[in-house]
Design an enzyme around this catalytic site. Structure first.
Site, PDB file in Angstrom:
ATOM      1  N   HIS A 184       0.841  -1.191   0.000  1.00 19.35           N
ATOM      2  CA  HIS A 184       0.000   0.000   0.000  1.00 19.35           C
ATOM      3  C   HIS A 184       0.871   1.234   0.000  1.00 19.35           C
ATOM      4  O   HIS A 184       1.921   1.246   0.637  1.00 19.35           O
ATOM      5  CB  HIS A 184      -0.920   0.014   1.240  1.00 19.35           C
ATOM      6  CG  HIS A 184      -2.072   0.936   1.069  1.00 19.35           C
ATOM      7  ND1 HIS A 184      -1.976   2.275   1.367  1.00 19.35           N
ATOM      8  CD2 HIS A 184      -3.310   0.722   0.586  1.00 19.35           C
ATOM      9  CE1 HIS A 184      -3.132   2.844   1.089  1.00 19.35           C
ATOM     10  NE2 HIS A 184      -3.962   1.938   0.608  1.00 19.35           N
TER      11      HIS A 184
ATOM     12  N   ASP B 293      -8.009  -5.305   0.010  1.00 18.56           N
ATOM     13  CA  ASP B 293      -8.561  -6.129  -1.062  1.00 18.56           C
ATOM     14  C   ASP B 293      -8.108  -7.575  -1.019  1.00 18.56           C
ATOM     15  O   ASP B 293      -8.545  -8.380  -1.843  1.00 18.56           O
ATOM     16  CB  ASP B 293      -8.195  -5.513  -2.427  1.00 18.56           C
ATOM     17  CG  ASP B 293      -9.036  -4.278  -2.696  1.00 18.56           C
ATOM     18  OD1 ASP B 293     -10.165  -4.235  -2.191  1.00 18.56           O
ATOM     19  OD2 ASP B 293      -8.559  -3.372  -3.383  1.00 18.56           O
TER      20      ASP B 293
HETATM   21  N1  CMC Z   1       4.133  -7.565  -5.015  1.00 21.14           N
HETATM   22  C1  CMC Z   1       5.482  -7.556  -5.198  1.00 21.14           C
HETATM   23  N2  CMC Z   1       6.253  -6.472  -5.015  1.00 21.14           N
HETATM   24  C2  CMC Z   1       5.651  -5.327  -4.659  1.00 21.14           C
HETATM   25  C3  CMC Z   1       4.260  -5.255  -4.450  1.00 21.14           C
HETATM   26  C4  CMC Z   1       3.501  -6.439  -4.634  1.00 21.14           C
HETATM   27  N3  CMC Z   1       2.173  -6.439  -4.455  1.00 21.14           N
HETATM   28  N4  CMC Z   1       3.921  -4.013  -4.100  1.00 21.14           N
HETATM   29  C5  CMC Z   1       5.059  -3.304  -4.080  1.00 21.14           C
HETATM   30  N5  CMC Z   1       6.108  -4.099  -4.415  1.00 21.14           N
HETATM   31  C6  CMC Z   1       7.527  -3.722  -4.444  1.00 21.14           C
HETATM   32  C7  CMC Z   1       7.868  -2.904  -5.680  1.00 21.14           C
HETATM   33  O1  CMC Z   1       8.266  -3.729  -6.733  1.00 21.14           O
HETATM   34  C8  CMC Z   1       8.968  -2.027  -5.156  1.00 21.14           C
HETATM   35  O2  CMC Z   1      10.137  -2.805  -5.079  1.00 21.14           O
HETATM   36  P1  CMC Z   1      11.595  -2.116  -5.334  1.00 21.14           P
HETATM   37  O3  CMC Z   1      11.748  -1.117  -4.227  1.00 21.14           O
HETATM   38  O4  CMC Z   1      12.543  -3.251  -5.263  1.00 21.14           O
HETATM   39  O5  CMC Z   1      11.508  -1.489  -6.692  1.00 21.14           O
HETATM   40  C9  CMC Z   1       8.552  -1.725  -3.716  1.00 21.14           C
HETATM   41  O6  CMC Z   1       7.756  -2.867  -3.326  1.00 21.14           O
HETATM   42  C10 CMC Z   1       7.741  -0.453  -3.556  1.00 21.14           C
HETATM   43  O7  CMC Z   1       6.624  -0.525  -4.442  1.00 21.14           O
HETATM   44  P2  CMC Z   1       6.009   0.712  -5.206  1.00 21.14           P
HETATM   45  O8  CMC Z   1       5.296   0.215  -6.427  1.00 21.14           O
HETATM   46  O9  CMC Z   1       7.048   1.764  -5.383  1.00 21.14           O
HETATM   47  O10 CMC Z   1       4.972   1.224  -4.121  1.00 21.14           O
HETATM   48  P3  CMC Z   1       3.755   2.169  -4.397  1.00 21.14           P
HETATM   49  O11 CMC Z   1       3.469   2.871  -3.138  1.00 21.14           O
HETATM   50  O12 CMC Z   1       4.016   3.007  -5.619  1.00 21.14           O
HETATM   51  O13 CMC Z   1       2.571   1.168  -4.802  1.00 21.14           O
HETATM   52  C11 CMC Z   1       0.739  -0.322  -4.638  1.00 21.14           C
HETATM   53  C12 CMC Z   1       1.563   0.764  -3.923  1.00 21.14           C
HETATM   54  C13 CMC Z   1      -0.519  -0.621  -3.816  1.00 21.14           C
HETATM   55  C14 CMC Z   1       0.286   0.199  -6.018  1.00 21.14           C
HETATM   56  C15 CMC Z   1       1.603  -1.600  -4.801  1.00 21.14           C
HETATM   57  O14 CMC Z   1       1.979  -2.078  -3.535  1.00 21.14           O
HETATM   58  C16 CMC Z   1       0.898  -2.686  -5.604  1.00 21.14           C
HETATM   59  O15 CMC Z   1       0.968  -2.692  -6.839  1.00 21.14           O
HETATM   60  N6  CMC Z   1       0.169  -3.657  -4.910  1.00 21.14           N
HETATM   61  C17 CMC Z   1      -0.583  -4.649  -5.614  1.00 21.14           C
HETATM   62  C18 CMC Z   1      -1.921  -4.054  -6.069  1.00 21.14           C
HETATM   63  C19 CMC Z   1      -2.904  -3.878  -4.921  1.00 21.14           C
HETATM   64  O16 CMC Z   1      -3.102  -4.763  -4.106  1.00 21.14           O
HETATM   65  N7  CMC Z   1      -3.564  -2.698  -4.902  1.00 21.14           N
HETATM   66  C20 CMC Z   1      -4.600  -2.398  -3.919  1.00 21.14           C
HETATM   67  C21 CMC Z   1      -4.210  -1.293  -2.992  1.00 21.14           C
HETATM   68  S1  CMC Z   1      -5.359  -1.178  -1.585  1.00 21.14           S
HETATM   69  C22 CMC Z   1      -6.859  -0.716  -2.304  1.00 21.14           C
HETATM   70  C23 CMC Z   1      -6.874   0.699  -2.665  1.00 21.14           C
HETATM   71  O17 CMC Z   1      -7.127   1.550  -1.800  1.00 21.14           O
HETATM   72  O18 CMC Z   1      -6.628   1.008  -3.853  1.00 21.14           O
END
Ligand code: CMC
Length: 428
Positions: A307, A364
């Protein structure tokens, strides 16, 4: 904490005031930055460090796992309130008295008829259209059926627009589902509570009287409350930024629905269930999928994990996990997907990749399991999220207009070509 932040660029130093929130969050107010520095701006892709507004609606502390709507703890609301009370609190600032709630509900019911011609639009959609696309289009179509613009300085006009959308949106949600199932596009009953009525509209069969299962009604109430607002997330920011051009409420909401649809946001609930199903079909090998999620050359992510703001735990996920156990037990359902989800969670919580990046199950991860147990098709999961988020979007749109916020218009750092000569087509 000092009141001023200092910025040094070369030999010049600048001072900017600090802004403090009611929970002691601190921001640097850079409103004067560009003018004072002769053109310097900030850049923050994904707005990871940037606040877009001041808001009195939802407080979230991602480090401590705290979520409150209008000062009320999410745990209390999920346990003790119903969805309509929470919607009222989000939109109008405080929990309603009995009389206020009754009036709100009565006004919503009086506006819940959708123009019959909307069914002609429904008819034109292919049966296999994704219901999020249908919902976004129909919400936008409501603008055409309710063309008068809202004077945001008139409390009465704002109120009327709010009860209208609170009344009509669940009808569109139900129709989006029923269209796919080939069921008649029906209406609910004014005698039912808000959530019970939604269930009737969604699940009623043409040849039998619908009686809501109280267990499912309570679980749905809880899920809608948990999704009702989440401060400046992607879809809410979309609603605010679209509304900041003075586009109307329904048009702004339609844009918010489209933003919610993506799998990194609300679309994750559908993606989680599809992922769990795929793991089951693949023999339940969770380790294989954990490895894929950690492989930087593989686009696969563990859906329902991570998140932007929660870096310890998502309090909504904690509540939903317990609810998923209860609902499945109460309904006597044994879903092997639940075991796969529990297994994946345990592995992730003990895996340095996830621990180091502070990736925990989000709202989720378990919600789809409950929706499925309720008989809601997987393509409807994100629609259910939208149904829950509706009052939050309304509250945020209303606040943005009442605070007379300026149009949202970020700047950029241009990285393209410098001025070059135009070359005619025959010389290229
Ligand atoms: N699986 C594997 N690796 C992950 C995941 C995941 N679900 N989420 C983040 N990472 C890794 C990402 O690859 C990155 O690694 P590195 O630092 O080595 O490059 C690190 O963790 C930070 O991730 P980020 O993408 O920079 O983080 P963010 O804050 O931009 O993204 C997120 C947050 C929710 C989009 C992401 O965690 C994600 O894609 N999760 C899966 C989708 C999901 O479950 N979304 C629902 C969110 S809750 C409902 C809502 O309110 O929308």
């Amino acid at each position: 904490m000092p009141d001023i932040a200092k910025l040094q660029i070369g030999d010049n130093s600048y001072e900017f005031p600090l802004v403090k929130g009611s929970e002691n969050e601190v921001a640097i107010d850079i409103k004067t930055l560009r003018g004072a520095t002769n053109g310097v701006i900030t850049i923050d892709p994904g707005y990871k460090n940037s606040g877009s507004c001041k808001s009195a609606i939802t407080f979230l502390d991602g480090e401590k796992g705290i979520l409150r709507y209008r000062g009320y703890a999410i745990e209390d609301l999920a346990e003790k309130a119903d969805f309509l009370e929470v919607a009222y609190a989000l939109i109008f600032g405080d929990l309603p008295t009995k009389e206020q709630l009754e009036k709100f509900h009565a006004d919503i019911k009086s506006k819940s008829i959708v123009d019959e011609d909307v069914k002609k639009i429904m008819d034109a959609f292919p049966r296999n259209a994704h219901p999020m696309g249908v919902l976004s289009s129909l919400t936008s179509a409501l603008v055409a059926f309710n063309p008068s613009s809202v004077n945001v300085d008139s409390e009465e006009e704002m109120y009327n627009a709010i009860v209208k959308i609170m009344g009509k949106f669940p009808v569109l949600v139900a129709w989006a589902m029923r269209k796919k199932q080939g069921l008649p596009l029906n209406y609910g009953s004014k005698s039912l509570g808000y959530v019970e009525n939604i269930m009737k509209m969604m699940f009623e069969q043409p040849n039998e009287e619908y009686v809501a299962n109280p267990l499912i009604k309570d679980a749905l109430d809880k899920l809608l409350i948990l999704h009702a607002d989440h401060e400046q997330n992607c879809s809410t920011s979309t609603v605010r930024i679209v509304g900041s051009s003075h586009a109307g409420l329904f048009a702004s909401l339609s844009a918010g629905i489209s933003a919610l649809w993506g799998p990194l946001h609300g679309g994750a609930n559908q993606a989680v269930l599809e992922m769990l199903e795929a793991i089951k079909e693949d023999g339940g090998d969770t380790k294989k999928y954990m490895a894929k999620a950690k492989d930087k050359n593989d686009p696969f992510r563990l859906m329902g994990f991570g998140h932007r703001v929660y870096k310890n735990f998502d309090p909504r996920a904690t509540i939903i996990k317990v609810a998923a156990d209860e609902v499945l037990k109460d309904l006597g359902i044994e879903d092997p997907i639940l075991d796969i989800a529990r297994g994946l969670e345990q592995e992730a919580l003990n895996d340095p990749y996830f621990v180091d990046r502070k990736l925990y199950p989000n709202v989720d991860f378990y919600s789809g399991i409950i929706y499925r147990a309720m008989g809601i098709p997987v393509e409807m999961f994100t629609v259910m999220f939208a149904l829950g988020r509706l009052p939050g979007w309304i509250a945020q749109w209303k606040e943005m207009r009442e605070n007379k916020e300026p149009i949202g218009r970020p700047r950029q750092i241009y990285t393209g070509e410098n001025l070059r000569d135009f070359v005619t087509a025959e010389n290229r």
